[in-house]
Design a protein around this motif. Structure first.
Motif, PDB file in Angstrom:
ATOM      1  N   PHE A 151       0.809  -1.205   0.000  1.00 42.18           N
ATOM      2  CA  PHE A 151       0.000   0.000   0.000  1.00 42.18           C
ATOM      3  C   PHE A 151       0.853   1.270   0.000  1.00 42.18           C
ATOM      4  O   PHE A 151       0.408   2.319   0.469  1.00 42.18           O
ATOM      5  CB  PHE A 151      -0.949  -0.008   1.198  1.00 42.18           C
ATOM      6  N   SER A 152       2.049   1.177  -0.517  1.00 36.94           N
ATOM      7  CA  SER A 152       2.891   2.359  -0.684  1.00 36.94           C
ATOM      8  C   SER A 152       2.305   3.242  -1.777  1.00 36.94           C
ATOM      9  O   SER A 152       1.547   2.764  -2.634  1.00 36.94           O
ATOM     10  CB  SER A 152       4.312   1.945  -1.073  1.00 36.94           C
ATOM     11  N   PRO A 153       2.609   4.526  -1.776  1.00 38.25           N
ATOM     12  CA  PRO A 153       2.052   5.428  -2.799  1.00 38.25           C
ATOM     13  C   PRO A 153       2.332   4.969  -4.226  1.00 38.25           C
ATOM     14  O   PRO A 153       1.546   5.233  -5.125  1.00 38.25           O
ATOM     15  CB  PRO A 153       2.748   6.761  -2.491  1.00 38.25           C
ATOM     16  N   GLN A 154       3.460   4.287  -4.417  1.00 37.51           N
ATOM     17  CA  GLN A 154       3.812   3.833  -5.761  1.00 37.51           C
ATOM     18  C   GLN A 154       2.980   2.628  -6.200  1.00 37.51           C
ATOM     19  O   GLN A 154       2.621   2.501  -7.365  1.00 37.51           O
ATOM     20  CB  GLN A 154       5.309   3.472  -5.826  1.00 37.51           C
ATOM     21  N   ARG A 155       2.680   1.748  -5.253  1.00 37.71           N
ATOM     22  CA  ARG A 155       1.982   0.504  -5.611  1.00 37.71           C
ATOM     23  C   ARG A 155       0.477   0.547  -5.389  1.00 37.71           C
ATOM     24  O   ARG A 155      -0.259  -0.252  -5.981  1.00 37.71           O
ATOM     25  CB  ARG A 155       2.577  -0.668  -4.811  1.00 37.71           C
ATOM     26  N   LEU A 156       0.019   1.451  -4.548  1.00 38.83           N
ATOM     27  CA  LEU A 156      -1.410   1.494  -4.224  1.00 38.83           C
ATOM     28  C   LEU A 156      -2.297   1.634  -5.470  1.00 38.83           C
ATOM     29  O   LEU A 156      -3.312   0.926  -5.580  1.00 38.83           O
ATOM     30  CB  LEU A 156      -1.696   2.626  -3.237  1.00 38.83           C
ATOM     31  N   PRO A 157      -1.968   2.506  -6.424  1.00 38.65           N
ATOM     32  CA  PRO A 157      -2.815   2.587  -7.624  1.00 38.65           C
ATOM     33  C   PRO A 157      -2.948   1.263  -8.353  1.00 38.65           C
ATOM     34  O   PRO A 157      -4.028   0.918  -8.854  1.00 38.65           O
ATOM     35  CB  PRO A 157      -2.096   3.635  -8.489  1.00 38.65           C
ATOM     36  N   TRP A 158      -1.854   0.493  -8.409  1.00 40.80           N
ATOM     37  CA  TRP A 158      -1.909  -0.793  -9.115  1.00 40.80           C
ATOM     38  C   TRP A 158      -2.694  -1.825  -8.314  1.00 40.80           C
ATOM     39  O   TRP A 158      -3.329  -2.716  -8.894  1.00 40.80           O
ATOM     40  CB  TRP A 158      -0.494  -1.273  -9.418  1.00 40.80           C
ATOM     41  N   VAL A 159      -2.675  -1.692  -6.997  1.00 43.16           N
ATOM     42  CA  VAL A 159      -3.526  -2.552  -6.157  1.00 43.16           C
ATOM     43  C   VAL A 159      -5.002  -2.244  -6.429  1.00 43.16           C
ATOM     44  O   VAL A 159      -5.829  -3.157  -6.547  1.00 43.16           O
ATOM     45  CB  VAL A 159      -3.201  -2.348  -4.657  1.00 43.16           C
ATOM     46  N   ILE A 160      -5.308  -0.957  -6.544  1.00 41.91           N
ATOM     47  CA  ILE A 160      -6.685  -0.552  -6.821  1.00 41.91           C
ATOM     48  C   ILE A 160      -7.128  -1.054  -8.187  1.00 41.91           C
ATOM     49  O   ILE A 160      -8.241  -1.573  -8.357  1.00 41.91           O
ATOM     50  CB  ILE A 160      -6.823   0.984  -6.735  1.00 41.91           C
ATOM     51  N   ILE A 161      -6.250  -0.923  -9.180  1.00 41.75           N
ATOM     52  CA  ILE A 161      -6.576  -1.409 -10.527  1.00 41.75           C
ATOM     53  C   ILE A 161      -6.777  -2.924 -10.506  1.00 41.75           C
ATOM     54  O   ILE A 161      -7.710  -3.450 -11.146  1.00 41.75           O
ATOM     55  CB  ILE A 161      -5.468  -1.013 -11.518  1.00 41.75           C
ATOM     56  N   ALA A 162      -5.930  -3.628  -9.773  1.00 41.35           N
ATOM     57  CA  ALA A 162      -6.074  -5.086  -9.668  1.00 41.35           C
ATOM     58  C   ALA A 162      -7.404  -5.446  -9.005  1.00 41.35           C
ATOM     59  O   ALA A 162      -8.096  -6.389  -9.438  1.00 41.35           O
ATOM     60  CB  ALA A 162      -4.911  -5.670  -8.876  1.00 41.35           C
ATOM     61  N   PHE A 163      -7.775  -4.709  -7.969  1.00 40.13           N
ATOM     62  CA  PHE A 163      -9.052  -4.947  -7.290  1.00 40.13           C
ATOM     63  C   PHE A 163     -10.216  -4.695  -8.242  1.00 40.13           C
ATOM     64  O   PHE A 163     -11.159  -5.502  -8.333  1.00 40.13           O
ATOM     65  CB  PHE A 163      -9.162  -4.039  -6.064  1.00 40.13           C
ATOM     66  N   GLY A 164     -10.179  -3.552  -8.954  1.00 37.15           N
ATOM     67  CA  GLY A 164     -11.243  -3.233  -9.900  1.00 37.15           C
ATOM     68  C   GLY A 164     -11.356  -4.278 -11.003  1.00 37.15           C
ATOM     69  O   GLY A 164     -12.465  -4.650 -11.416  1.00 37.15           O
ATOM     70  N   THR A 165     -10.228  -4.754 -11.473  1.00 38.05           N
ATOM     71  CA  THR A 165     -10.221  -5.805 -12.498  1.00 38.05           C
ATOM     72  C   THR A 165     -10.830  -7.089 -11.964  1.00 38.05           C
ATOM     73  O   THR A 165     -11.632  -7.748 -12.641  1.00 38.05           O
ATOM     74  CB  THR A 165      -8.783  -6.070 -12.980  1.00 38.05           C
ATOM     75  N   PHE A 166     -10.470  -7.450 -10.732  1.00 38.75           N
ATOM     76  CA  PHE A 166     -10.974  -8.681 -10.123  1.00 38.75           C
ATOM     77  C   PHE A 166     -12.489  -8.629  -9.937  1.00 38.75           C
ATOM     78  O   PHE A 166     -13.198  -9.599 -10.239  1.00 38.75           O
ATOM     79  CB  PHE A 166     -10.279  -8.917  -8.776  1.00 38.75           C
ATOM     80  N   VAL A 167     -12.998  -7.491  -9.457  1.00 40.35           N
ATOM     81  CA  VAL A 167     -14.455  -7.348  -9.259  1.00 40.35           C
ATOM     82  C   VAL A 167     -15.184  -7.514 -10.583  1.00 40.35           C
ATOM     83  O   VAL A 167     -16.203  -8.214 -10.673  1.00 40.35           O
ATOM     84  CB  VAL A 167     -14.787  -5.976  -8.634  1.00 40.35           C
ATOM     85  N   ARG A 168     -14.676  -6.888 -11.623  1.00 38.08           N
ATOM     86  CA  ARG A 168     -15.311  -6.981 -12.939  1.00 38.08           C
ATOM     87  C   ARG A 168     -15.202  -8.395 -13.508  1.00 38.08           C
ATOM     88  O   ARG A 168     -16.151  -8.888 -14.149  1.00 38.08           O
ATOM     89  CB  ARG A 168     -14.665  -5.962 -13.893  1.00 38.08           C
ATOM     90  N   LEU A 169     -14.074  -9.038 -13.275  1.00 38.85           N
ATOM     91  CA  LEU A 169     -13.880 -10.408 -13.769  1.00 38.85           C
ATOM     92  C   LEU A 169     -14.857 -11.370 -13.104  1.00 38.85           C
ATOM     93  O   LEU A 169     -15.413 -12.267 -13.760  1.00 38.85           O
ATOM     94  CB  LEU A 169     -12.439 -10.851 -13.519  1.00 38.85           C
ATOM     95  N   VAL A 170     -15.088 -11.185 -11.817  1.00 36.60           N
ATOM     96  CA  VAL A 170     -16.041 -12.036 -11.097  1.00 36.60           C
ATOM     97  C   VAL A 170     -17.438 -11.888 -11.694  1.00 36.60           C
ATOM     98  O   VAL A 170     -18.140 -12.881 -11.909  1.00 36.60           O
ATOM     99  CB  VAL A 170     -16.052 -11.694  -9.586  1.00 36.60           C
ATOM    100  N   GLN A 171     -17.829 -10.635 -11.997  1.00 35.88           N
ATOM    101  CA  GLN A 171     -19.157 -10.419 -12.592  1.00 35.88           C
ATOM    102  C   GLN A 171     -19.244 -11.092 -13.956  1.00 35.88           C
ATOM    103  O   GLN A 171     -20.265 -11.706 -14.298  1.00 35.88           O
ATOM    104  CB  GLN A 171     -19.446  -8.915 -12.749  1.00 35.88           C
TER     105      GLN A 171
END
Length: 511
Positions: free
Chosen positions: A14-34
């Motif tokens: 959750f560092s400032p550099q990696r947090l955006p990519w964590v968020i993108i990964a989460f958003g991708t995962f939610v959409r993939l599940v749907q």
């Protein structure tokens, strides 16, 4: 892994550099599940799917059946995918799904261009988790690709006024805008808003040569739109049922002086399509105006690019040329999210070192936690709307040789889409009579009840009838009244129900 190792991993993740990519990964995962959940097509999806599957490419240029409307480019991509991968929900939803995934990455780049770092992270979190954006990521409609195209254009054109427009770049930008017009109906509002912003900027800076070059680019966009209008869009103006439906929902103001419509529409936008809970709408709107104020002081040119597509779309609604309503203006959500996020970040920063620090934190929590919480829940329980596929499967499994199927007319498109997949032909079922009045689905009027009686009386001629319902808005009222009437001359012997769809088996004694 010890406690210190977990802590190090957490800080790294959750560092400032990696947090955006964590968020993108989460958003991708939610959409993939749907997407993988593969819910049944609901009424509107099925209606558009029938056009895509049953028409040729040439026929898709004609006005669509069932009061449907979609850009030609979108229809052609959908048609191509179903031809290559087969006719299935996965194929039909692939383009909207991929558009939604690409949107996450492009939106992040746009946010970095437009906002400060904290606001960028907030904006990305909102865009990744707002439930209506997640929902349309896996619907057989063009709204997900509308969003993707709007974001992509804004990113690619954000510095257009400062670009050295040589011949190659003029052609490139001209082709970019001209092409996207065929893939999204409302993209013309985005192009117009961005175009006006850049013209104003170059005029203010007295860049006459740059202004003339921009006009040349816009001329290509205009020509493409005019051709698109006469090829496909003009036919939409003749779809009176569709236009009447828009007007009945209050998507147009009554006059140019109808400012109450403007205020109401602006307020409702934060509820739908942005999806903020009613209790927090005031906070979201306050953050929006703080964001406006901040960008006016710090990034006026950026604000023009974000705000003018919204202004153009509202202006077109005042001309009654395009409805300002829900999913039809989903493409504007990225612009609102960016401004809101700048406001949230500003509130957080201004209150950080004061006794009001709790207010900034509270605003951040109240606007971020509900959408993120909803997205987490959607991983556990994906969206369902009108699950008619398992209902038809149940009928197929339990149907006897001489059974009859009666389909409630509002389930027509869904049943027609799925019927061939279960081996049913047109003569294998009875389609209920079409609407007789405008109140259908909103309650049972006297005219509508007469329709029901006439339709249901014909079932007395059959021994066993499966009565299929879906897309019933007043479910309890309609189903109870219908079954009560059927019980006067028949007996219910079986029933099966899924989300938004159900079937009753009735046996009748012929008189």
């Amino acid at each position: 892994m010890g406690k210190e190792s977990y802590l190090t991993f957490y800080k790294s993740l959750f560092s400032p550099q990696r947090l955006p990519w964590v968020i993108i990964a989460f958003g991708t995962f939610v959409r993939l599940v749907q997407y993988l959940y593969n819910r049944s097509l609901w009424n509107d999806e099925a209606a558009l799917a029938l056009n895509i599957v049953n028409r040729s490419y040439a026929e898709l240029l004609q006005p669509l059946d069932y009061d449907q409307a979609a850009p030609i480019g979108f229809l052609y991509v959908e048609k191509l995918i179903t031809q290559v991968l087969g006719n299935s929900e996965y194929s039909l939803r692939l383009f909207p799904f991929l558009s939604a995934i690409i949107s996450l990455f492009v939106f992040y780049q746009l946010a970095k261009r437009c906002l400060q770092p904290l606001a960028t992270t907030i904006a990305l979190a909102l865009f990744a988790s707002l439930h209506i954006i997640v929902y349309y990521a896996t619907e057989v409609k063009q709204y997900s690709s509308d969003v993707a195209i709007a974001i992509l254009l804004c990113l690619l054109l954000v510095n257009l006024n400062r670009t050295n427009l040589n011949l190659k770049r003029i052609v490139s930008y001209a082709l970019l805008g001209a092409t996207t017009i065929w893939f999204s109906h409302p993209v013309i509002f985005v192009l117009t808003g961005i175009g006006i912003a850049h013209i104003l900027i170059t005029l203010i800076n007295q860049q006459v040569t740059q202004t003339l070059k921009l006009i040349l680019v816009y001329l290509f966009w205009a020509i493409s739109f005019i051709i698109s209008y006469f090829v496909s869009l003009q036919a939409l103006t003749n779809q009176t049922t569709l236009i009447n439906s828009w007007e009945s929902r209050g998507t147009f103001p009554t006059s140019f002086l109808d400012f109450s419509w403007l205020l109401r529409t602006f307020w409702e936008f934060f509820h739908k399509p942005l999806g903020f809970p009613d209790i927090f709408l005031g906070i979201a709107i306050f953050a929006f105006f703080v964001g406006l104020s901040t960008l006016i002081k710090t990034k006026q040119k950026t604000l023009m690019l974000l705000l003018l597509p919204i202004v153009v779309t509202l202006s077109v609604a005042y001309l009654k040329l395009y409805p300002f309503d829900g999913r039809l203006v989903l493409f504007l959500t990225p612009f609102f999210i960016l401004i809101i996020s700048e406001g949230i970040a500003r509130i957080k920063q201004k209150t950080r070192s004061t006794k009001l620090a709790i207010i900034g934190t509270l605003v951040l929590i109240l606007l971020l936690v509900p959408p993120i919480g909803t997205s987490i829940y959607l991983v556990i329980q994906p969206y369902e709307k009108q699950e008619i596929r398992p209902v038809i499967a149940y009928i197929k499994e339990h149907q006897q040789l001489h059974d009859t199927i009666y389909v409630y007319q509002r389930a027509e498109f869904q049943f027609k889409y799925y019927a061939p997949k279960f081996g049913y032909q047109v003569n294998d079922y009875i389609m209920g009579i079409d609407d007789l009045d405008k109140q259908d689905g909103q309650g049972i009027s006297d005219l509508e009840w007469q329709r029901y009686i006439q339709d249901l009386n014909q079932l007395k001629n059959y021994s066993r009838v499966w009565i299929v319902f879906s897309h019933v808005r007043s479910w309890a009222q309609e189903s109870e009244r219908i079954t009560s009437y059927l019980n006067t001359f028949g007996k219910q012997t079986d029933a099966f129900q899924e989300k938004g769809s159900f079937v009753y088996l009735y046996t009748f004694t012929k008189s």
